[in-house]
Design a protein around this motif. Sequence first.
Motif, PDB file in Angstrom:
ATOM      1  N   PRO A 130      93.883 -29.650  17.188  1.00 36.41           N
ATOM      2  CA  PRO A 130      95.236 -29.497  16.652  1.00 36.41           C
ATOM      3  C   PRO A 130      95.431 -28.245  15.805  1.00 36.41           C
ATOM      4  N   VAL A 131      96.665 -27.739  15.836  1.00 39.91           N
ATOM      5  CA  VAL A 131      96.979 -26.527  15.069  1.00 39.91           C
ATOM      6  C   VAL A 131      98.449 -26.528  14.663  1.00 39.91           C
ATOM      7  N   ILE A 132      98.703 -25.991  13.491  1.00 39.59           N
ATOM      8  CA  ILE A 132     100.063 -25.665  13.050  1.00 39.59           C
ATOM      9  C   ILE A 132     100.170 -24.152  13.021  1.00 39.59           C
ATOM     10  N   VAL A 133     101.163 -23.609  13.701  1.00 40.02           N
ATOM     11  CA  VAL A 133     101.421 -22.171  13.660  1.00 40.02           C
ATOM     12  C   VAL A 133     102.742 -21.955  12.939  1.00 40.02           C
ATOM     13  N   ASN A 134     102.662 -21.337  11.780  1.00 39.87           N
ATOM     14  CA  ASN A 134     103.831 -21.061  10.961  1.00 39.87           C
ATOM     15  C   ASN A 134     104.208 -19.598  11.177  1.00 39.87           C
ATOM     16  N   VAL A 135     105.289 -19.369  11.927  1.00 38.83           N
ATOM     17  CA  VAL A 135     105.739 -18.014  12.240  1.00 38.83           C
ATOM     18  C   VAL A 135     106.584 -17.533  11.061  1.00 38.83           C
ATOM     19  N   ALA A 136     105.930 -16.786  10.180  1.00 35.01           N
ATOM     20  CA  ALA A 136     106.579 -16.408   8.925  1.00 35.01           C
ATOM     21  C   ALA A 136     106.302 -14.933   8.634  1.00 35.01           C
ATOM     22  N   ARG A 184      91.057 -31.859  10.559  1.00 34.21           N
ATOM     23  CA  ARG A 184      90.713 -30.992  11.694  1.00 34.21           C
ATOM     24  C   ARG A 184      91.819 -30.018  12.055  1.00 34.21           C
ATOM     25  N   THR A 185      93.025 -30.265  11.570  1.00 35.66           N
ATOM     26  CA  THR A 185      94.170 -29.423  11.930  1.00 35.66           C
ATOM     27  C   THR A 185      94.060 -28.051  11.264  1.00 35.66           C
ATOM     28  N   ARG A 186      94.015 -27.011  12.072  1.00 43.06           N
ATOM     29  CA  ARG A 186      93.998 -25.649  11.550  1.00 43.06           C
ATOM     30  C   ARG A 186      95.417 -25.179  11.260  1.00 43.06           C
ATOM     31  N   TYR A 187      95.548 -24.340  10.259  1.00 43.98           N
ATOM     32  CA  TYR A 187      96.853 -23.798   9.866  1.00 43.98           C
ATOM     33  C   TYR A 187      96.806 -22.289  10.065  1.00 43.98           C
ATOM     34  N   VAL A 188      97.743 -21.781  10.870  1.00 47.22           N
ATOM     35  CA  VAL A 188      97.790 -20.349  11.181  1.00 47.22           C
ATOM     36  C   VAL A 188      99.135 -19.789  10.737  1.00 47.22           C
ATOM     37  N   LEU A 189      99.074 -18.795   9.858  1.00 45.37           N
ATOM     38  CA  LEU A 189     100.265 -18.043   9.465  1.00 45.37           C
ATOM     39  C   LEU A 189     100.332 -16.802  10.342  1.00 45.37           C
ATOM     40  N   ASP A 190     101.482 -16.553  10.962  1.00 41.69           N
ATOM     41  CA  ASP A 190     101.547 -15.447  11.910  1.00 41.69           C
ATOM     42  C   ASP A 190     102.850 -14.666  11.751  1.00 41.69           C
ATOM     43  N   PHE A 191     102.710 -13.348  11.601  1.00 44.40           N
ATOM     44  CA  PHE A 191     103.858 -12.447  11.667  1.00 44.40           C
ATOM     45  C   PHE A 191     103.696 -11.605  12.926  1.00 44.40           C
ATOM     46  N   PRO A 192     104.446 -11.925  13.977  1.00 46.43           N
ATOM     47  CA  PRO A 192     104.264 -11.210  15.238  1.00 46.43           C
ATOM     48  C   PRO A 192     104.932  -9.842  15.275  1.00 46.43           C
ATOM     49  N   GLY A 193     105.718  -9.506  14.231  1.00 51.50           N
ATOM     50  CA  GLY A 193     106.501  -8.272  14.246  1.00 51.50           C
ATOM     51  C   GLY A 193     107.874  -8.526  14.832  1.00 51.50           C
ATOM     52  N   PRO A 239      90.007 -23.404   8.437  1.00 52.82           N
ATOM     53  CA  PRO A 239      91.165 -24.261   8.137  1.00 52.82           C
ATOM     54  C   PRO A 239      92.465 -23.473   8.002  1.00 52.82           C
ATOM     55  N   LEU A 240      92.379 -22.242   7.468  1.00 54.27           N
ATOM     56  CA  LEU A 240      93.553 -21.390   7.294  1.00 54.27           C
ATOM     57  C   LEU A 240      93.228 -19.978   7.746  1.00 54.27           C
ATOM     58  N   SER A 241      94.140 -19.386   8.488  1.00 57.65           N
ATOM     59  CA  SER A 241      94.023 -17.975   8.846  1.00 57.65           C
ATOM     60  C   SER A 241      95.417 -17.366   8.879  1.00 57.65           C
ATOM     61  N   ALA A 242      95.472 -16.046   8.736  1.00 55.67           N
ATOM     62  CA  ALA A 242      96.760 -15.350   8.710  1.00 55.67           C
ATOM     63  C   ALA A 242      96.647 -14.060   9.512  1.00 55.67           C
ATOM     64  N   PHE A 243      97.719 -13.749  10.254  1.00 57.72           N
ATOM     65  CA  PHE A 243      97.705 -12.580  11.129  1.00 57.72           C
ATOM     66  C   PHE A 243      98.999 -11.785  10.977  1.00 57.72           C
ATOM     67  N   PHE A 244      98.854 -10.474  10.965  1.00 61.71           N
ATOM     68  CA  PHE A 244      99.989  -9.547  10.923  1.00 61.71           C
ATOM     69  C   PHE A 244      99.935  -8.701  12.179  1.00 61.71           C
ATOM     70  N   GLU A 245     100.858  -8.968  13.112  1.00 62.67           N
ATOM     71  CA  GLU A 245     100.913  -8.251  14.387  1.00 62.67           C
ATOM     72  C   GLU A 245      99.532  -8.205  15.059  1.00 62.67           C
ATOM     73  N   GLY A 246      98.869  -9.363  15.058  1.00 62.38           N
ATOM     74  CA  GLY A 246      97.582  -9.489  15.733  1.00 62.38           C
ATOM     75  C   GLY A 246      96.377  -9.153  14.883  1.00 62.38           C
ATOM     76  N   ARG A 247      96.586  -8.585  13.706  1.00 60.97           N
ATOM     77  CA  ARG A 247      95.476  -8.208  12.822  1.00 60.97           C
ATOM     78  C   ARG A 247      95.231  -9.312  11.803  1.00 60.97           C
ATOM     79  N   ARG A 248      93.983  -9.773  11.720  1.00 63.08           N
ATOM     80  CA  ARG A 248      93.643 -10.832  10.772  1.00 63.08           C
ATOM     81  C   ARG A 248      93.719 -10.292   9.347  1.00 63.08           C
ATOM     82  N   LEU A 249      94.306 -11.092   8.463  1.00 59.04           N
ATOM     83  CA  LEU A 249      94.471 -10.703   7.071  1.00 59.04           C
ATOM     84  C   LEU A 249      93.391 -11.320   6.191  1.00 59.04           C
TER      85      LEU A 249
END
Length: 274
Positions: A130-136, A184-193, A239-249
Amino acid sequence: MKTLVVSGGTSGIGEALAHTYLKRGDQVVVIGPHPEKGRIFLAAAEDLGAGERAFFLPADLSLVSENKRIIEDIRENFPAVDALVLCARFFRSSRRVTSEGFEHNFALYYLSRFLLGDGLLDLLEKAPDPVIVNVAGPGVEAGQIHWDDLGLERGYDGWGAMFQGGKLNNLLGVSFSLQRPGHRTRYVLDFPGGTATGFAGEFDPATAAHVKEMLRFAKPVEAGITPIVAAIDSPPAEPLSAFFEGRRLDLRHHSFDPEDARRLDAVTRELLTG
C-alpha cells in the motif's frame, strides 16, 4: 487487480492517472465535486471496456463532513485500497470560508488530505503493497506557514495560501509516518512540476494571465504522471519519501521538521474536535 482511490480524479493529473490504471485492468474510484465531470469519466471508462471497474463519488472535499461521508462510503464498498492518490486542489485569488468555518484552501488542500489518509489507513493496510501519494509541493521554497493565522484572515493572498498548503502537506507526510510506527503503508510526497492540464481555480485578471503563461511552458501530463505511476507500482521502501520533478529530496530539510509536524498534527486534531 489493484484498487486506487483518487481525489480530484475527474481532471488534470488525477484524471490521467485514473485512465492509466483503468487501461491496465485495475479498479479506480475517483472523487470530485462535479457530477457532470463524473458522468464524462464513467462514459470514458465504458468506452475503454472498464465500466465495471470505474466508480465516481461526488463530494465537496473542502467540507469535513463530506470527507467523512466519502470515507464511510469507501469502507462499506471496498475491502482494501492499494493506493490513495491525493490531487484535489483549487486556487482562489479571493479568500473564501467554507460553511464549516475553514478557509477554503486550507480545508481542501490540507484538511481533506489529512482526513482521507487517516480514515482509509486500515483499508490500505489490507493491501499487499500500500501507498499514499500526496501530489503537493515538496521542494518548493516559496511561502511559509502562518502558525498564528492558518486561516489567513490577515492579508490573504492566493499564492500565499497555495504555498502554505504545500508546506502543510510536507508536515502531514512527516506526521503520518511518525504517528504510525510499524505500519506498512508508505507515504510519498510528490511535486511533478507544472503540467499542461489546466490549473483549477477562480482567478483575478493578473493571476489568470500568469497561469496562462505558466501553462505555455508546462510539460505534457503523460510526463507529469510518470513519477507518480512509479511510486504506485513500486512504492519506496522508506515510510516517507519526497520527490521534486523526479529528484528525491533530503528529509533533513527544515520543510520536514519533526517537531513542526507534531505541532501541526496536534493543531489539526484540535481544530477537528473543536
